[in-house]
Design a protein around this motif. Sequence first.
Motif, PDB file in Angstrom:
ATOM      1  N   ASP A   1    -111.713  31.292  35.313  1.00  0.00           N
ATOM      2  CA  ASP A   1    -110.360  31.488  35.816  1.00  0.00           C
ATOM      3  C   ASP A   1    -110.338  31.620  37.333  1.00  0.00           C
ATOM      4  OD1 ASP A   1    -107.538  31.913  34.659  1.00  0.00           O
ATOM      5  OD2 ASP A   1    -107.697  33.429  36.234  1.00  0.00           O
ATOM      6  N   GLY A   2    -111.427  32.108  37.915  1.00  0.00           N
ATOM      7  CA  GLY A   2    -111.512  32.105  39.366  1.00  0.00           C
ATOM      8  C   GLY A   2    -111.444  30.696  39.913  1.00  0.00           C
ATOM      9  N   ALA A   3    -112.148  29.771  39.244  1.00  0.00           N
ATOM     10  CA  ALA A   3    -112.110  28.364  39.646  1.00  0.00           C
ATOM     11  C   ALA A   3    -110.727  27.768  39.443  1.00  0.00           C
ATOM     12  CB  ALA A   3    -113.156  27.575  38.861  1.00  0.00           C
ATOM     13  N   ALA A   4    -110.084  28.122  38.323  1.00  0.00           N
ATOM     14  CA  ALA A   4    -108.756  27.576  38.035  1.00  0.00           C
ATOM     15  C   ALA A   4    -107.731  28.036  39.075  1.00  0.00           C
ATOM     16  CB  ALA A   4    -108.323  27.986  36.633  1.00  0.00           C
ATOM     17  N   ALA A   5    -107.789  29.307  39.448  1.00  0.00           N
ATOM     18  CA  ALA A   5    -106.864  29.808  40.468  1.00  0.00           C
ATOM     19  C   ALA A   5    -107.096  29.089  41.794  1.00  0.00           C
ATOM     20  CB  ALA A   5    -107.045  31.316  40.636  1.00  0.00           C
ATOM     21  N   ALA A   6    -108.356  28.836  42.122  1.00  0.00           N
ATOM     22  CA  ALA A   6    -108.672  28.096  43.348  1.00  0.00           C
ATOM     23  C   ALA A   6    -108.132  26.673  43.280  1.00  0.00           C
ATOM     24  CB  ALA A   6    -110.184  28.079  43.572  1.00  0.00           C
ATOM     25  N   GLY A   7    -108.232  26.040  42.104  1.00  0.00           N
ATOM     26  CA  GLY A   7    -107.709  24.683  41.943  1.00  0.00           C
ATOM     27  C   GLY A   7    -106.214  24.618  42.180  1.00  0.00           C
ATOM     28  N   ARG A   8    -105.480  25.588  41.656  1.00  0.00           N
ATOM     29  CA  ARG A   8    -104.026  25.612  41.863  1.00  0.00           C
ATOM     30  C   ARG A   8    -103.685  25.888  43.330  1.00  0.00           C
ATOM     31  NH1 ARG A   8    -104.416  27.807  36.509  1.00  0.00           N
ATOM     32  NH2 ARG A   8    -104.759  29.919  37.288  1.00  0.00           N
ATOM     33  N   THR A   9    -104.472  26.767  43.961  1.00  0.00           N
ATOM     34  CA  THR A   9    -104.236  27.070  45.378  1.00  0.00           C
ATOM     35  C   THR A   9    -104.466  25.836  46.244  1.00  0.00           C
ATOM     36  OG1 THR A   9    -104.891  29.387  45.069  1.00  0.00           O
ATOM     37  CG2 THR A   9    -104.989  28.513  47.312  1.00  0.00           C
ATOM     38  N   ALA A  10    -105.551  25.111  45.997  1.00  0.00           N
ATOM     39  CA  ALA A  10    -105.827  23.893  46.768  1.00  0.00           C
ATOM     40  C   ALA A  10    -104.759  22.840  46.526  1.00  0.00           C
ATOM     41  CB  ALA A  10    -107.207  23.355  46.390  1.00  0.00           C
ATOM     42  N   ALA A  11    -104.316  22.696  45.280  1.00  0.00           N
ATOM     43  CA  ALA A  11    -103.272  21.715  44.970  1.00  0.00           C
ATOM     44  C   ALA A  11    -101.989  22.037  45.727  1.00  0.00           C
ATOM     45  CB  ALA A  11    -103.018  21.696  43.462  1.00  0.00           C
ATOM     46  N   ASP A  12    -101.618  23.302  45.771  1.00  0.00           N
ATOM     47  CA  ASP A  12    -100.407  23.685  46.497  1.00  0.00           C
ATOM     48  C   ASP A  12    -100.540  23.384  47.987  1.00  0.00           C
ATOM     49  OD1 ASP A  12     -99.203  24.528  44.208  1.00  0.00           O
ATOM     50  OD2 ASP A  12     -99.043  26.637  44.773  1.00  0.00           O
ATOM     51  N   ALA A  13    -101.717  23.650  48.549  1.00  0.00           N
ATOM     52  CA  ALA A  13    -101.931  23.377  49.973  1.00  0.00           C
ATOM     53  C   ALA A  13    -101.784  21.888  50.277  1.00  0.00           C
ATOM     54  CB  ALA A  13    -103.309  23.876  50.394  1.00  0.00           C
ATOM     55  N   ILE A  14    -102.262  21.058  49.367  1.00  0.00           N
ATOM     56  CA  ILE A  14    -102.150  19.609  49.548  1.00  0.00           C
ATOM     57  C   ILE A  14    -100.693  19.167  49.455  1.00  0.00           C
ATOM     58  CG2 ILE A  14    -102.722  17.382  48.485  1.00  0.00           C
ATOM     59  CD1 ILE A  14    -105.437  18.692  47.698  1.00  0.00           C
TER      60      ILE A  14
ATOM     61  N   GLY B   1     -95.636  17.475  52.415  1.00  0.00           N
ATOM     62  CA  GLY B   1     -94.212  17.701  52.585  1.00  0.00           C
ATOM     63  C   GLY B   1     -93.456  17.771  51.282  1.00  0.00           C
ATOM     64  N   ILE B   2     -94.153  18.038  50.179  1.00  0.00           N
ATOM     65  CA  ILE B   2     -93.520  18.069  48.858  1.00  0.00           C
ATOM     66  C   ILE B   2     -93.223  19.496  48.421  1.00  0.00           C
ATOM     67  CG2 ILE B   2     -93.920  17.535  46.411  1.00  0.00           C
ATOM     68  CD1 ILE B   2     -95.617  15.155  47.362  1.00  0.00           C
ATOM     69  N   LEU B   3     -94.033  20.428  48.858  1.00  0.00           N
ATOM     70  CA  LEU B   3     -93.888  21.825  48.451  1.00  0.00           C
ATOM     71  C   LEU B   3     -93.616  22.677  49.690  1.00  0.00           C
ATOM     72  CD1 LEU B   3     -94.171  23.763  45.985  1.00  0.00           C
ATOM     73  CD2 LEU B   3     -96.572  24.036  46.639  1.00  0.00           C
ATOM     74  N   ASP B   4     -92.560  23.475  49.636  1.00  0.00           N
ATOM     75  CA  ASP B   4     -92.180  24.282  50.808  1.00  0.00           C
ATOM     76  C   ASP B   4     -92.917  25.617  50.863  1.00  0.00           C
ATOM     77  OD1 ASP B   4     -90.398  22.391  51.753  1.00  0.00           O
ATOM     78  OD2 ASP B   4     -88.762  23.170  50.522  1.00  0.00           O
ATOM     79  N   SER B   5     -93.055  26.273  49.721  1.00  0.00           N
ATOM     80  CA  SER B   5     -93.645  27.618  49.721  1.00  0.00           C
ATOM     81  C   SER B   5     -94.666  27.742  48.590  1.00  0.00           C
ATOM     82  CB  SER B   5     -92.556  28.680  49.560  1.00  0.00           C
ATOM     83  OG  SER B   5     -91.770  28.402  48.410  1.00  0.00           O
ATOM     84  N   PRO B   6     -95.941  27.551  48.904  1.00  0.00           N
ATOM     85  CA  PRO B   6     -96.982  27.683  47.884  1.00  0.00           C
ATOM     86  C   PRO B   6     -97.000  29.077  47.259  1.00  0.00           C
ATOM     87  CG  PRO B   6     -97.846  26.661  49.869  1.00  0.00           C
ATOM     88  CD  PRO B   6     -96.481  27.175  50.210  1.00  0.00           C
ATOM     89  N   GLU B   7     -97.342  29.136  45.990  1.00  0.00           N
ATOM     90  CA  GLU B   7     -97.447  30.416  45.295  1.00  0.00           C
ATOM     91  C   GLU B   7     -98.789  31.081  45.611  1.00  0.00           C
ATOM     92  OE1 GLU B   7     -96.767  30.112  41.108  1.00  0.00           O
ATOM     93  OE2 GLU B   7     -95.229  28.565  41.363  1.00  0.00           O
ATOM     94  N   THR B   8     -98.845  32.373  45.341  1.00  0.00           N
ATOM     95  CA  THR B   8    -100.118  33.085  45.406  1.00  0.00           C
ATOM     96  C   THR B   8    -100.759  33.049  44.028  1.00  0.00           C
ATOM     97  OG1 THR B   8     -99.326  34.563  47.144  1.00  0.00           O
ATOM     98  CG2 THR B   8    -101.237  35.293  45.868  1.00  0.00           C
ATOM     99  N   HIS B   9    -101.943  32.486  43.943  1.00  0.00           N
ATOM    100  CA  HIS B   9    -102.609  32.328  42.647  1.00  0.00           C
ATOM    101  C   HIS B   9    -103.799  33.286  42.582  1.00  0.00           C
ATOM    102  CE1 HIS B   9    -100.224  28.754  41.762  1.00  0.00           C
ATOM    103  NE2 HIS B   9    -100.464  28.361  43.000  1.00  0.00           N
TER     104      HIS B   9
END
Length: 371
Positions: free
Chosen positions: A286-299, A304-312
């Motif tokens: 789950d540590g890896a999964a949270a990192a994957g979602r965080t990296a995806a949001d940053a991308i 210019g598709i996502l305005d405010s990334p979530e905290t995962h």
Amino acid sequence: MSGRRVVILGAGPGGVAAARRLRRRTSSGVEVVLVERPGGPLYLPGTIPTLLGEGPASRWRAPLALEGVEVVYGEARGVSGSGVRLEDEEIGADAVVAAPGLALDLEALPSSSRVFGFWDPEGAQRASEAIRDLEGGVVAVVISSLPYRCPPAPYGMAMQLANLYRGTSRPVRVVLTTPEEEPLQSLGQKMTDFLRSSCSAEGVEILTGFEPDLTSLGEGALRSADGRDLRFDLALVVPPHRRSPLLAHLPGDGPLVEISRSFETTEENLFVIGDAAATALPRTADGAAAAGRTAADAILERFGILDSPETHLPAPECFVGHGSGRYSHISLRYPDGLPPQGRARVTLEGPSTEIAPAFERAFENWRSLRS
């Protein structure tokens, strides 16, 4: 913006989480390509059941069929922020999320019929016959170095082995060695006490602060840096975990790659997640999964598709076997934030036979996330 492509390397928990996160934005013109080794991903918690002869390693594989994601099978030969190079093609990208995991340094172990280095189901299957054939003596479960993935798992392996041999009335002593001064000391005294008491209840001896000289394994004796000597009849070794050669060009200490808070490396548009990322978190799914979602949001934010990334925040769950169908459930939460500012809050349940079905459900959930 449209016409963007993101390539993800590796279909482990981090890679799949990143792919699923990005897949939701395919309507915005983001093409998602997932590169995985031939054969498909392996469920690593299947290592110990395979070792104990409860099923073949192949049981812990799953096909990949993620809607909206192109899956490419092949061995990666190079990775950068602009794409992934395979043996016979180059896949260009606007961003790359690399989750190749950590490599097992099996060459650090001597060749011996009494020594088995593994930390995946396929390696465990090679050792399972030796487990069944041992009539008596000493089994050494050796944690060779830090870090390694699934930190509680060697303790569960040692307990289940001790329970197995006791059930067949074979005179086998199980000893676990760890370089740590206390078992999983980074997770606090509660975890240390739990592992010590659980292992003691199953008759497993723990040798802490044991930094092994792996070359001594070929002589049937494991020596530590401080001069201790452990004679054994069978050694089951969690091998040293090394950095993937694909990430050798990136800065960082030892096997771990230096990353930003969004898991981007010093190379622009190249993100590294999972076991290879230099974080203070344990190497968990789950540590890896949270990192994957965080990296995806940053991308997505960069596109210019996502305005405010979530905290995962990660919420790791782990099952530790004690033998005779009994499991404990370990969960970690970070209500005060991630280390070093926040510490893990540890919850322990079990051991109990009632927890065993949850282990199987975790595997089914792993399979469903890939289809």
